[in-house]
Design an enzyme around this catalytic site. Structure first.
Site, PDB file in Angstrom:
ATOM      1  N   ASP A   1       3.673  -0.717  12.317  1.00 34.37           N
ATOM      2  CA  ASP A   1       2.573  -1.203  11.708  1.00 34.37           C
ATOM      3  C   ASP A   1       2.221  -2.630  11.930  1.00 34.37           C
ATOM      4  OD1 ASP A   1       1.134   0.934  10.694  1.00 34.37           O
ATOM      5  OD2 ASP A   1       1.705   0.830   8.640  1.00 34.37           O
TER       6      ASP A   1
ATOM      7  N   LYS B   1       0.965  -1.140  -0.020  1.00 32.97           N
ATOM      8  CA  LYS B   1       0.117   0.035  -0.035  1.00 32.97           C
ATOM      9  C   LYS B   1       1.086   1.114  -0.079  1.00 32.97           C
ATOM     10  CE  LYS B   1      -1.228   1.952   3.686  1.00 32.97           C
ATOM     11  NZ  LYS B   1      -1.762   2.734   4.971  1.00 32.97           N
ATOM     12  N   SER B   2       1.917   1.413   0.917  1.00 35.12           N
ATOM     13  CA  SER B   2       2.714   2.362   1.102  1.00 35.12           C
ATOM     14  C   SER B   2       3.437   2.657  -0.215  1.00 35.12           C
ATOM     15  CB  SER B   2       3.705   2.231   2.092  1.00 35.12           C
ATOM     16  OG  SER B   2       3.238   2.253   3.262  1.00 35.12           O
TER      17      SER B   2
ATOM     18  N   LYS C   1      -9.677  -1.993   3.630  1.00 37.69           N
ATOM     19  CA  LYS C   1      -8.871  -0.822   3.526  1.00 37.69           C
ATOM     20  C   LYS C   1      -7.589  -1.144   2.787  1.00 37.69           C
ATOM     21  CE  LYS C   1      -7.166   2.508   6.582  1.00 37.69           C
ATOM     22  NZ  LYS C   1      -6.991   3.638   5.810  1.00 37.69           N
TER      23      LYS C   1
ATOM     24  N   GLN D   1       4.406  10.498   7.424  1.00 39.95           N
ATOM     25  CA  GLN D   1       3.637  10.732   6.392  1.00 39.95           C
ATOM     26  C   GLN D   1       3.663  12.287   5.910  1.00 39.95           C
ATOM     27  OE1 GLN D   1      -0.230   9.005   6.797  1.00 39.95           O
ATOM     28  NE2 GLN D   1       0.439   6.966   6.808  1.00 39.95           N
TER      29      GLN D   1
ATOM     30  N   GLY E   1      -5.380   7.641   5.316  1.00 42.38           N
ATOM     31  CA  GLY E   1      -4.312   8.506   5.697  1.00 42.38           C
ATOM     32  C   GLY E   1      -3.215   9.110   5.079  1.00 42.38           C
TER      33      GLY E   1
ATOM     34  N   ARG F   1      -6.090  -3.576  10.473  1.00 39.23           N
ATOM     35  CA  ARG F   1      -5.025  -3.883  11.428  1.00 39.23           C
ATOM     36  C   ARG F   1      -5.415  -4.802  12.593  1.00 39.23           C
ATOM     37  NH1 ARG F   1      -1.208  -3.613   7.941  1.00 39.23           N
ATOM     38  NH2 ARG F   1      -0.697  -1.699   6.887  1.00 39.23           N
TER      39      ARG F   1
END
Length: 408
Positions: free
Chosen positions: A297, A22-23, A394, A161, A89, A369
């Site tokens: 995470d 995802k990142s 998500k 971020q 986010g 998570r």
């Protein structure tokens, strides 16, 4: 609706390739949209968070097309618009600096959950860079550019971020961008990831500075998600046996691959190869004291694993995850206590004392998570159910199917 988890009846022997990171996907999507011309992304994640980024970029004038799992992004000069970041986010914190590049007023908003998350540091930095910002420090926020750039300050202890978003927008500001941190940076590997993705699109970051310049279109391959991989590596530790993660190796951009080394400290055997990570365990684990500030995470994953250790586990350095999708420190402790596990909150993390969970329907707090980590308890003990299993969409829509496939 809830999702029951079926305990495994024999040790694991599985190879898993999680979906794309995802990142990395969201960073590559933004860099591609800022590059003039077509870029091609392979291996991208298709989940709520990345679709939120695709929608945001489309709303600002980039062309995003998907065919046979390949994403084609045609970027260039963005235009002002209204962005719905949904619950993401990364999307919101990356799009706000990008909006400061645009000669016009862009509004960024999201779900009530996202509106509760902090945005003040990045918004203050954009004001310092010359953008006009209308916000109370939370979403919705309106940003009017173009920002000239130059010297800005931003805190590092809430979320990396903020810094990543500023750096990605920096080269397209008239004066470039030079960022000074006002507090220690958390999740450092994510900023290194940002620099690596930017470099693939032609922009170099020197320390925390970027000179004026431009991105170049690229063809970019996205590796599997290391945070998602932690659940399957954790499954090997909890249930015993062997799990190999295909596609994540010694050259990974993602700091969360270090979760395997945390399991090694607990007694698992770990093999790092060029294109894979393997964890093998007898299911016999020892408790540890560990700082997880750089791999936060995976802290919830470790909480689930720690339940089955032979001594307490203390997780430090993660106080900032109270500001994630939910208060992840409080949520983990609350839910484990409901299952009969002795868990306590600490200022900067939590302590888990081992025990046998009783049958429990875990609440998820709209946090993907929480769902993926608490499900690991059900691989070893009966009666575990996950409320609101759909929240995993998500970042990992097929998670429960892939978890069930571990059993054969």
């Amino acid at each position: 609706m809830s999702q029951p988890v079926t305990p495994l009846t024999q040790p694991l022997d599985a190879t898993v390739r999680p979906p794309g990171s995802k990142s990395i996907t969201n960073r590559a999507l933004l860099c591609a949209a800022l590059a003039p011309g077509p870029s091609t992304l392979t291996g991208a994640l298709f989940a709520d968070d990345t679709r939120a980024m695709m929608g945001a970029l489309s709303a600002l004038g980039a062309e995003v097309a998907v065919s046979d799992g390949v994403v084609q992004v045609t970027g260039g000069a963005l235009s002002a618009g209204t962005v719905d970041a949904r619950q993401s986010g990364t999307t919101s914190r990356f799009i706000l600096p990008a909006a400061a590049l645009i000669a016009g007023r862009t509004v960024v908003d999201g779900t009530p959950q996202l509106r509760a998350r902090p945005f003040g540091p990045v918004l203050d930095a954009l004001r310092q860079a010359g953008a006009v910002v209308e916000s109370s420090g939370f979403l919705p926020a309106a940003v009017t550019g173009p920002a000239a750039g130059g010297e800005v300050t931003v805190s590092g202890h809430i979320s990396s971020q903020f810094l990543s978003g500023l750096l990605m927008a920096g080269p397209l500001m008239r004066d470039g961008l030079r960022v000074t941190l006002t507090s220690p940076l958390v999740s450092v590997p994510y900023v290194e990831m940002t620099k690596a993705v930017m470099a693939a699109f032609g922009v170099t970051v020197s320390d925390l500075s970027v000179e004026p310049g431009s991105y170049v279109p690229a063809t970019y391959a996205i590796e599997p998600d290391a945070s998602a991989a932690s659940y399957f590596l954790g499954a090997a530790a909890v249930a015993g046996g062997r799990v190999t993660i295909d596609g994540l190796g010694t050259g990974s951009l993602q700091g969360d691959v270090a979760f395997a080394d945390v399991l090694a400290r607990m007694g698992a055997s770990v093999i790092h190869a060029a294109g894979s990570i393997t964890v093998e365990s007898s299911g016999s684990l020892r408790g540890i004291d560990v700082d997880m500030a750089d791999i936060s995470d995976t802290a919830q994953t470790l909480a689930a694993v720690a339940v089955f250790a032979d001594s307490p586990t203390r997780v430090r350095g993660i106080g900032f995850i109270r500001g994630k999708e939910t208060d992840r420190v409080g949520a983990v402790v609350t839910e484990l206590r409901r299952a009969g596990i002795d868990a306590t909150e600490d200022d900067d993390g939590f302590t888990i004392r081992p025990g046998t969970p009783r049958p429990t329907r875990f609440a998820m707090y709209e946090d993907h998570r929480m769902a993926m980590s608490m499900a690991l308890l059900g691989l070893r003990v009966p009666g575990i159910e996950i409320a609101d299993p759909g929240c995993v969409a998500k970042t990992y829509p097929e998670y429960f199917a892939d978890l069930a496939a571990l059993g054969g």
